[in-house]
Design a protein around this motif. Structure first.
Motif, PDB file in Angstrom:
ATOM      1  N   GLU A 147       0.838  -1.198   0.000  1.00  0.00           N
ATOM      2  CA  GLU A 147       0.000   0.000   0.000  1.00  0.00           C
ATOM      3  C   GLU A 147       0.875   1.250   0.000  1.00  0.00           C
ATOM      4  OE1 GLU A 147      -3.256   0.329   2.679  1.00  0.00           O
ATOM      5  OE2 GLU A 147      -3.445  -1.829   2.898  1.00  0.00           O
TER       6      GLU A 147
ATOM      7  N   ALA B  98     -12.497   4.741   0.569  1.00  0.00           N
ATOM      8  CA  ALA B  98     -11.334   4.315   1.342  1.00  0.00           C
ATOM      9  C   ALA B  98     -11.633   4.350   2.838  1.00  0.00           C
ATOM     10  CB  ALA B  98     -10.138   5.204   1.009  1.00  0.00           C
TER      11      ALA B  98
ATOM     12  N   SER C 196      -6.371   2.667   2.277  1.00  0.00           N
ATOM     13  CA  SER C 196      -5.904   3.910   1.656  1.00  0.00           C
ATOM     14  C   SER C 196      -6.580   4.124   0.306  1.00  0.00           C
ATOM     15  CB  SER C 196      -4.384   3.860   1.469  1.00  0.00           C
ATOM     16  OG  SER C 196      -4.050   2.909   0.476  1.00  0.00           O
ATOM     17  N   LYS C 197      -6.521   5.370  -0.160  1.00  0.00           N
ATOM     18  CA  LYS C 197      -7.066   5.674  -1.490  1.00  0.00           C
ATOM     19  C   LYS C 197      -6.312   4.921  -2.581  1.00  0.00           C
ATOM     20  CE  LYS C 197      -7.581   9.986  -2.455  1.00  0.00           C
ATOM     21  NZ  LYS C 197      -7.267  11.426  -2.524  1.00  0.00           N
TER      22      LYS C 197
ATOM     23  N   VAL D   7      -7.707   1.487  -2.968  1.00  0.00           N
ATOM     24  CA  VAL D   7      -8.983   1.523  -3.700  1.00  0.00           C
ATOM     25  C   VAL D   7      -8.718   1.619  -5.203  1.00  0.00           C
ATOM     26  CG1 VAL D   7     -11.109   2.817  -4.082  1.00  0.00           C
ATOM     27  CG2 VAL D   7     -10.222   2.539  -1.762  1.00  0.00           C
TER      28      VAL D   7
ATOM     29  N   VAL E  85     -13.413  -3.215  -0.077  1.00  0.00           N
ATOM     30  CA  VAL E  85     -13.534  -2.078  -0.996  1.00  0.00           C
ATOM     31  C   VAL E  85     -14.781  -2.219  -1.861  1.00  0.00           C
ATOM     32  CG1 VAL E  85     -12.491  -0.939  -2.991  1.00  0.00           C
ATOM     33  CG2 VAL E  85     -11.077  -1.564  -1.032  1.00  0.00           C
TER      34      VAL E  85
END
Length: 381
Positions: free
Chosen positions: A6, A44, A50-51, A54, A72
């Protein structure tokens, strides 16, 4: 390990995908029921990731665990989030769109071409953006260049365009395929068309086989019109080398077909029966029209003059559009395999998007004559 993925992805996705989303969706969070669309940030937060992760899920990346992928997807479903296509295009450098420039959307021939084109493009995740070349000329715009500005992934030019000066410049920068026409021949551009000369011969030989000897052709324009005229004249010469085939210019429209047929069939003081005198002193008992629209115009002219189809005049069109299949018309027409032309054009474009520098090629699709109810042996004098 997954946390490190991530973070590693965040170094790229936060700067690209995340910021790209921010360009259109903003930084503030949309809450359910607040009247604002949900954002990737909201997804998110709801999923607890986290974005950037996603974004990986939206891209179908295998670098996400099943547990977090499902979290998600659940968040996307709960919030009703829809990925922003423009933002994703900034990241992927692709818009997943194909520009389609047609000669004239009023021509029903394009319907089957577009159906064949879209069937394959859609299966590969591509959408069509269409423009009308006729409106292009009237508005003084250049839609070929406009498509380039819209950053489409490829361009398909369908039919005959009178002005192709800007096409070479666009084709040098954009994967391009020409469908339904035989020109222009450009480097790295594929051509997919019907074998128009062969189709015209089929129509003419059918009329000759019924016993017609006085056959007229309502011609079209551009390279396709020239090829169909050439096929008509070749078939007439093959039957009688001394024959002077009667050709009247048209423009591919219903009005053009009507006016051409009036010139051929209207009573004249110099005739003893219907029609104007042809170069050999004989009058047409059959007409082969450039396309179905022209044939419908010729049919209207014949009926206006009191002529019955096919008892008094045989008529053949070209393109085998839905017009030819209307029951009260039931027009014989050359089937130019327009759906197959569209499908092959899509295949060529997909291949060219993968190999943009490959040499250009040409594919000709074989035509067939559809026999319905608009031709018969000539009436005895």
């Amino acid at each position: 390990m997954e946390r490190s993925n991530e973070r590693a992805d965040g170094l790229t996705d936060e700067r690209t995908t995340g910021r790209a989303e921010g360009l259109t969706e903003g930084r503030s969070e949309a809450r359910p029921g607040a009247g604002r669309p949900p954002t990737i940030r909201g997804v998110a937060e709801r999923a607890g990731v986290s974005k950037s992760l996603v974004s990986l899920v939206l891209q179908g990346s295998p670098r996400v665990s099943d547990t977090k992928r499902q979290a998600v997807l659940d968040a996307i479903e709960e919030l009703g989030y829809r990925p922003n296509a423009a933002a994703r295009s900034l990241v992927a450098r692709r818009t997943h769109t194909v520009g389609v420039l047609l000669n004239d959307m009023r021509n029903p021939w394009f319907v089957d071409v577009l159906d064949g084109l879209n069937s394959l493009l859609h299966a590969h995740g591509l959408r069509m953006l269409m423009a009308d070349g006729r409106l292009d000329r009237q508005a003084g715009q250049d839609f070929a260049r406009t498509f380039q500005e819209l950053r489409v992934d490829g361009l398909v030019v369908v039919g005959t365009l009178p002005d192709t000066d800007g096409l070479a410049e666009v084709a040098a920068r954009l994967p391009t395929v020409i469908a339904g026409n035989h020109e222009p021949r450009l480097p790295h551009v594929d051509l997919v068309a019907n074998d128009d000369e062969r189709g015209a011969r089929l129509a003419t030989e059918h009329l000759i086989g019924l016993g017609h000897r006085q056959i007229a052709h309502i011609a079209g324009q551009g390279p396709v019109g020239e090829l169909r005229r050439r096929g008509f004249e070749a078939a007439m010469r093959a039957h009688d080398p001394a024959a002077e085939a009667a050709v009247v210019d048209g423009d591919g429209t219903e009005e053009g077909g009507y006016r051409a047929a009036i010139r051929l069939l209207a009573p004249s003081p110099a005739t003893t029966r219907r029609g104007t005198l042809r170069p050999n002193g004989q009058l047409p008992t059959a007409v082969f029209a450039f396309n179905d629209i022209s044939a419908v115009g010729a049919l209207s002219a014949a009926q206006e003059l009191g002529l019955r189809i096919p008892a008094d005049l045989s008529l053949v069109g070209y393109d085998n559009t839905y017009l030819a299949r209307i029951r009260h018309l039931w027009l014989n027409s050359v089937n130019n395999a327009s759906h197959e032309v569209g499908r092959r054009a899509a295949r060529c474009l997909l291949d060219r998007m993968g190999r943009p520098d490959a040499p250009g090629g040409q594919q000709l699709v074989a035509p067939e004559l559809e026999i319905r109810g608009s031709t018969a042996p000539p009436r005895p004098d």
